[in-house]
Design an enzyme around this catalytic site. Structure first.
Site, PDB file in Angstrom:
ATOM      1  N   ASP A  36      15.865  29.009  31.246  1.00  0.00           N
ATOM      2  CA  ASP A  36      16.677  28.176  32.142  1.00  0.00           C
ATOM      3  C   ASP A  36      15.864  26.956  32.554  1.00  0.00           C
ATOM      4  OD1 ASP A  36      18.045  27.171  34.593  1.00  0.00           O
ATOM      5  OD2 ASP A  36      19.310  28.916  34.270  1.00  0.00           O
ATOM      6  N   ASP A  62      14.015  23.977  28.357  1.00  0.00           N
ATOM      7  CA  ASP A  62      15.253  23.297  27.962  1.00  0.00           C
ATOM      8  C   ASP A  62      15.753  23.887  26.634  1.00  0.00           C
ATOM      9  OD1 ASP A  62      17.194  21.418  27.254  1.00  0.00           O
ATOM     10  OD2 ASP A  62      16.009  19.732  28.024  1.00  0.00           O
ATOM     11  N   ALA A  86      24.548  25.373  30.555  1.00  0.00           N
ATOM     12  CA  ALA A  86      25.465  24.235  30.405  1.00  0.00           C
ATOM     13  C   ALA A  86      25.457  23.414  31.673  1.00  0.00           C
ATOM     14  CB  ALA A  86      26.892  24.744  30.155  1.00  0.00           C
ATOM     15  N   SER A  88      28.214  22.286  34.109  1.00  0.00           N
ATOM     16  CA  SER A  88      29.471  23.020  34.231  1.00  0.00           C
ATOM     17  C   SER A  88      30.497  22.429  35.206  1.00  0.00           C
ATOM     18  CB  SER A  88      29.154  24.461  34.657  1.00  0.00           C
ATOM     19  OG  SER A  88      28.640  24.479  35.984  1.00  0.00           O
ATOM     20  N   THR A 137      34.832  28.186  27.943  1.00  0.00           N
ATOM     21  CA  THR A 137      35.808  28.041  29.028  1.00  0.00           C
ATOM     22  C   THR A 137      37.236  27.878  28.495  1.00  0.00           C
ATOM     23  OG1 THR A 137      36.512  26.460  30.720  1.00  0.00           O
ATOM     24  CG2 THR A 137      35.162  25.580  28.979  1.00  0.00           C
ATOM     25  N   ASP A 138      38.202  28.185  29.355  1.00  0.00           N
ATOM     26  CA  ASP A 138      39.608  27.952  28.991  1.00  0.00           C
ATOM     27  C   ASP A 138      39.944  26.459  29.008  1.00  0.00           C
ATOM     28  OD1 ASP A 138      39.516  27.553  31.741  1.00  0.00           O
ATOM     29  OD2 ASP A 138      41.195  28.872  32.215  1.00  0.00           O
ATOM     30  N   GLU A 139      39.045  25.639  29.602  1.00  0.00           N
ATOM     31  CA  GLU A 139      39.372  24.213  29.750  1.00  0.00           C
ATOM     32  C   GLU A 139      39.443  23.496  28.407  1.00  0.00           C
ATOM     33  OE1 GLU A 139      37.654  22.236  33.102  1.00  0.00           O
ATOM     34  OE2 GLU A 139      37.327  24.126  34.146  1.00  0.00           O
ATOM     35  N   TYR A 163      33.616  17.267  30.442  1.00  0.00           N
ATOM     36  CA  TYR A 163      33.099  18.653  30.423  1.00  0.00           C
ATOM     37  C   TYR A 163      33.817  19.469  29.355  1.00  0.00           C
ATOM     38  CZ  TYR A 163      32.883  23.605  31.752  1.00  0.00           C
ATOM     39  OH  TYR A 163      32.752  24.979  31.716  1.00  0.00           O
ATOM     40  N   SER A 166      32.941  18.494  25.866  1.00  0.00           N
ATOM     41  CA  SER A 166      31.602  18.902  25.423  1.00  0.00           C
ATOM     42  C   SER A 166      31.572  20.399  25.121  1.00  0.00           C
ATOM     43  CB  SER A 166      30.547  18.528  26.484  1.00  0.00           C
ATOM     44  OG  SER A 166      30.718  19.302  27.656  1.00  0.00           O
ATOM     45  N   LYS A 167      32.325  21.194  25.885  1.00  0.00           N
ATOM     46  CA  LYS A 167      32.383  22.632  25.593  1.00  0.00           C
ATOM     47  C   LYS A 167      33.174  22.867  24.297  1.00  0.00           C
ATOM     48  CE  LYS A 167      31.018  25.679  27.727  1.00  0.00           C
ATOM     49  NZ  LYS A 167      29.702  26.378  27.778  1.00  0.00           N
ATOM     50  N   TYR A 220      42.327  18.107  46.316  1.00  0.00           N
ATOM     51  CA  TYR A 220      42.653  16.977  45.436  1.00  0.00           C
ATOM     52  C   TYR A 220      44.169  16.901  45.212  1.00  0.00           C
ATOM     53  CZ  TYR A 220      37.671  17.114  43.934  1.00  0.00           C
ATOM     54  OH  TYR A 220      36.309  17.117  43.874  1.00  0.00           O
TER      55      TYR A 220
HETATM   56  P1  NAD Z   1      26.054  26.814  36.453  1.00  0.00           P
HETATM   57  O1  NAD Z   1      26.161  25.332  36.470  1.00  0.00           O
HETATM   58  O2  NAD Z   1      26.094  27.577  37.737  1.00  0.00           O
HETATM   59  O3  NAD Z   1      24.697  27.249  35.725  1.00  0.00           O
HETATM   60  C1  NAD Z   1      24.241  26.632  34.557  1.00  0.00           C
HETATM   61  C2  NAD Z   1      22.798  27.066  34.330  1.00  0.00           C
HETATM   62  O4  NAD Z   1      22.323  26.452  33.127  1.00  0.00           O
HETATM   63  C3  NAD Z   1      21.850  26.637  35.448  1.00  0.00           C
HETATM   64  O5  NAD Z   1      21.002  27.705  35.801  1.00  0.00           O
HETATM   65  C4  NAD Z   1      21.052  25.492  34.829  1.00  0.00           C
HETATM   66  O6  NAD Z   1      19.737  25.370  35.362  1.00  0.00           O
HETATM   67  C5  NAD Z   1      21.031  25.896  33.365  1.00  0.00           C
HETATM   68  N1  NAD Z   1      20.835  24.742  32.454  1.00  0.00           N
HETATM   69  C6  NAD Z   1      21.486  23.551  32.496  1.00  0.00           C
HETATM   70  N2  NAD Z   1      21.025  22.747  31.508  1.00  0.00           N
HETATM   71  C7  NAD Z   1      20.097  23.462  30.816  1.00  0.00           C
HETATM   72  C8  NAD Z   1      19.297  23.198  29.690  1.00  0.00           C
HETATM   73  N3  NAD Z   1      19.350  22.012  29.070  1.00  0.00           N
HETATM   74  N4  NAD Z   1      18.453  24.152  29.247  1.00  0.00           N
HETATM   75  C9  NAD Z   1      18.374  25.363  29.886  1.00  0.00           C
HETATM   76  N5  NAD Z   1      19.113  25.668  30.968  1.00  0.00           N
HETATM   77  C10 NAD Z   1      19.965  24.738  31.428  1.00  0.00           C
HETATM   78  O7  NAD Z   1      27.207  27.292  35.472  1.00  0.00           O
HETATM   79  P2  NAD Z   1      28.114  28.609  35.508  1.00  0.00           P
HETATM   80  O8  NAD Z   1      29.287  28.350  36.350  1.00  0.00           O
HETATM   81  O9  NAD Z   1      27.255  29.774  35.753  1.00  0.00           O
HETATM   82  O10 NAD Z   1      28.620  28.628  33.992  1.00  0.00           O
HETATM   83  C11 NAD Z   1      27.873  29.285  32.986  1.00  0.00           C
HETATM   84  C12 NAD Z   1      28.583  29.142  31.659  1.00  0.00           C
HETATM   85  O11 NAD Z   1      29.894  29.706  31.754  1.00  0.00           O
HETATM   86  C13 NAD Z   1      28.775  27.693  31.219  1.00  0.00           C
HETATM   87  O12 NAD Z   1      28.547  27.620  29.834  1.00  0.00           O
HETATM   88  C14 NAD Z   1      30.227  27.391  31.565  1.00  0.00           C
HETATM   89  O13 NAD Z   1      30.758  26.418  30.698  1.00  0.00           O
HETATM   90  C15 NAD Z   1      30.869  28.751  31.354  1.00  0.00           C
HETATM   91  N6  NAD Z   1      32.070  29.019  32.162  1.00  0.00           N
HETATM   92  C16 NAD Z   1      32.045  28.826  33.515  1.00  0.00           C
HETATM   93  C17 NAD Z   1      33.185  29.131  34.276  1.00  0.00           C
HETATM   94  C18 NAD Z   1      33.186  28.987  35.785  1.00  0.00           C
HETATM   95  O14 NAD Z   1      34.211  29.166  36.420  1.00  0.00           O
HETATM   96  N7  NAD Z   1      32.059  28.698  36.427  1.00  0.00           N
HETATM   97  C19 NAD Z   1      34.335  29.602  33.638  1.00  0.00           C
HETATM   98  C20 NAD Z   1      34.307  29.771  32.254  1.00  0.00           C
HETATM   99  C21 NAD Z   1      33.175  29.483  31.531  1.00  0.00           C
HETATM  100  P1  TYD Z   2      36.498  23.499  40.388  1.00  0.00           P
HETATM  101  O1  TYD Z   2      35.999  24.613  41.239  1.00  0.00           O
HETATM  102  O2  TYD Z   2      35.714  22.236  40.300  1.00  0.00           O
HETATM  103  O3  TYD Z   2      36.745  24.122  38.933  1.00  0.00           O
HETATM  104  P2  TYD Z   2      37.519  23.462  37.630  1.00  0.00           P
HETATM  105  O4  TYD Z   2      37.665  22.021  37.833  1.00  0.00           O
HETATM  106  O5  TYD Z   2      36.566  23.805  36.544  1.00  0.00           O
HETATM  107  O6  TYD Z   2      38.822  24.196  37.538  1.00  0.00           O
HETATM  108  O7  TYD Z   2      37.943  23.125  40.877  1.00  0.00           O
HETATM  109  C1  TYD Z   2      38.977  24.097  40.947  1.00  0.00           C
HETATM  110  C2  TYD Z   2      40.249  23.385  41.341  1.00  0.00           C
HETATM  111  O8  TYD Z   2      40.107  22.888  42.686  1.00  0.00           O
HETATM  112  C3  TYD Z   2      40.541  22.166  40.490  1.00  0.00           C
HETATM  113  O9  TYD Z   2      41.954  22.060  40.310  1.00  0.00           O
HETATM  114  C4  TYD Z   2      40.037  21.000  41.322  1.00  0.00           C
HETATM  115  C5  TYD Z   2      40.260  21.475  42.751  1.00  0.00           C
HETATM  116  N1  TYD Z   2      39.294  20.980  43.752  1.00  0.00           N
HETATM  117  C6  TYD Z   2      39.761  20.432  44.956  1.00  0.00           C
HETATM  118  O10 TYD Z   2      40.979  20.347  45.197  1.00  0.00           O
HETATM  119  N2  TYD Z   2      38.850  19.989  45.884  1.00  0.00           N
HETATM  120  C7  TYD Z   2      37.493  20.053  45.650  1.00  0.00           C
HETATM  121  O11 TYD Z   2      36.696  19.606  46.525  1.00  0.00           O
HETATM  122  C8  TYD Z   2      37.020  20.632  44.427  1.00  0.00           C
HETATM  123  C9  TYD Z   2      35.543  20.729  44.119  1.00  0.00           C
HETATM  124  C10 TYD Z   2      37.965  21.094  43.504  1.00  0.00           C
END
Ligand code: NAD
Ligand code: TYD
Length: 373
Positions: A36, A62, A86, A88, A137-139, A163, A166-167, A220
């Site tokens: 990480d 990295d 990632a 994220s 991700t589903d995005e 985002y 890129s995913k 938003y």
């Molecule tokens: P996060 O942003 O909380 O954590 C990302 C981690 O990756 C951090 O610890 C960061 O230090 C590390 N990182 C970033 N760049 C790096 C690099 N170049 N080399 C090594 N480490 C690096 O993200 P998260 O929410 O835990 O998401 C994790 C994964 O799950 C991501 O790939 C994201 O796309 C995917 N995902 C997230 C969600 C969600 O709701 N959070 C949903 C679906 C999928």
């Molecule tokens: P977020 O947690 O950023 O996840 P994602 O964009 O990956 O779905 O946002 C979740 C939803 O909430 C999204 O529709 C954007 C909205 N949102 C707000 O309305 N206000 C906020 O301050 C943030 C961060 C997100």
């Protein structure tokens, strides 16, 4: 030399990664090497309970560093890579897309390429056993209309934010490394997660912390955007199921079958905090002076300028993983959200520590100029 029972996790100090590492060691007792970079989103404190535990080694580095990745693979000979690392956050990808291309696209490529080299050096049995699991991700599927069917694994990719794009690019690279080279890959596409250790730039922890402190709750647009919420531990159990029983080359959608409008999520958090936290004191008309009355936290909701390109609705059809791997989520949204609120109430030191200067600079950038409507 044979593979070991170690796994290499990338991004295991972030939100989902750290939940995964903790759950993995608890569930399997087998070692994890955790690569990480510790960006603003990576927090070693998430892994404090593993301090001194020989089964966990955190390496700050990295995924773009091919030499480091290659040497970790040769040294630890992991049976699998589970790739979370990632950038994220969608809003950040609108402001600084470069970092997303660098880590999500180029970083995933570097990891895949090093994995392929390592995998090619293995004997036949180990080549069959090795796995590269890519967490996505589903995005990548874009946005749904109110009556559209949920995203399935066959839905065409249509990413809308930097985002998501890129995913999507990283998913395609993973697919190509299977198709062209035979690397045994698995891809998971999951909906929005929530739970412990989520960095407070995402909707749910941001709203919990702001509502605790009596700050405005930025919603938003009209608050009608829909997300399909999954408790993070359920995502982690799904990843374990895919790693153990998934078919190489396949993708698996993961979701909670739990669509909620943002405004409903924010209202629910307000009501939970009114019940679980000390009441929010009403401000009188004169600056900071307060009277003894309390106000419902829903009054803090502030509709703000929308996110550019904001996807309206996500929904996941998780029938493939249910059918093939017998995975279903264990947590319901209402109980999961209550657990999450309780976690943030119980971990104020963690929250204070993550709210470093970098986080405050982001809040200023994202909300400072986002006018209330
Ligand atoms: P996060 O942003 O909380 O954590 C990302 C981690 O990756 C951090 O610890 C960061 O230090 C590390 N990182 C970033 N760049 C790096 C690099 N170049 N080399 C090594 N480490 C690096 O993200 P998260 O929410 O835990 O998401 C994790 C994964 O799950 C991501 O790939 C994201 O796309 C995917 N995902 C997230 C969600 C969600 O709701 N959070 C949903 C679906 C999928
Ligand atoms: P977020 O947690 O950023 O996840 P994602 O964009 O990956 O779905 O946002 C979740 C939803 O909430 C999204 O529709 C954007 C909205 N949102 C707000 O309305 N206000 C906020 O301050 C943030 C961060 C997100």
């Amino acid at each position: 030399m044979k593979l070991t029972n170690t796994i290499l996790v990338t991004g295991g100090a972030g939100f989902i990664g750290s939940n995964f590492v903790l759950g993995w060691i608890e569930a399997t007792g087998t070692p994890v090497v955790n690569l990480d970079l510790l960006t603003y989103a990576g927090n070693p404190e998430n892994l404090a309970s593993l301090e001194g535990d020989a089964r966990h080694r955190l390496v700050r580095g990295d995924i773009n560093d091919a030499e480091l990745v290659g040497s970790l693979l040769r040294e630890h000979r992991p049976r699998a890579i589970v790739h979370f690392a990632a950038e994220s956050h969608v809003d950040r990808s609108i402001v600084v897309p470069d970092a997303f291309i660098r880590t999500n696209v180029h970083g995933t490529f570097t990891l895949l390429d090093q994995a392929k080299r390592f995998w090619s050096s293995l004997d036949e049995d180990d080549r069959r056993a090795f796995r590269f699991l890519h967490v996505s991700t589903d995005e990548v599927y874009g946005t749904l209309g109110p009556n559209d069917p949920a995203f399935s694994e066959a839905t065409a990719y249509a990413p809308n934010s930097p985002y998501a794009a890129s995913k999507a690019a990283s998913d395609h690279l993973v697919r190509a490394y299977h198709h062209t080279f035979g690397l045994p890959v698995l891809t998971t596409n999951c909906s929005n997660n929530y739970g412990p250790f989520q960095f407070p730039e995402k909707l749910i922890p941001l709203v919990i912390l702001n509502a605790l402190e009596g700050k405005p709750l930025p919603v938003y647009g009209d608050g009608g955007n829909v997300r399909d919420w999954l408790y993070v531990e359920d995502h982690c159990s799904a990843i374990r199921a895919v790693l153990e029983r998934g078919r190489p080359g396949e993708t698996y959608n993961i979701g909670g079958c739990c669509e909620r409008k943002n405004l409903d999520v924010v209202n629910t958090i307000c009501d939970l905090l009114d019940e679980m936290a000390p009441p929010l004191a009403a401000k009188t008309g004169h600056g900071a002076a307060r009277n003894s009355a309390s106000v419902p936290r829903r009054q803090l909701i502030t509709f703000v300028q929308d996110r550019p390109g904001h996807d309206r609705r996500y929904a996941i059809d998780a029938s493939k993983i249910e059918r093939e791997l017998r995975w279903t989520p264990a947590e319901r949204f209402e109980s999961g959200l209550r657990r999450t609120v309780q976690w943030y109430l119980d971990h104020r030191v963690w929250t204070e520590n993550v709210r470093s200067g970098a986080y405050l600079a982001w809040i200023e950038h994202n909300y400072g100029e986002r006018l209330a409507r």
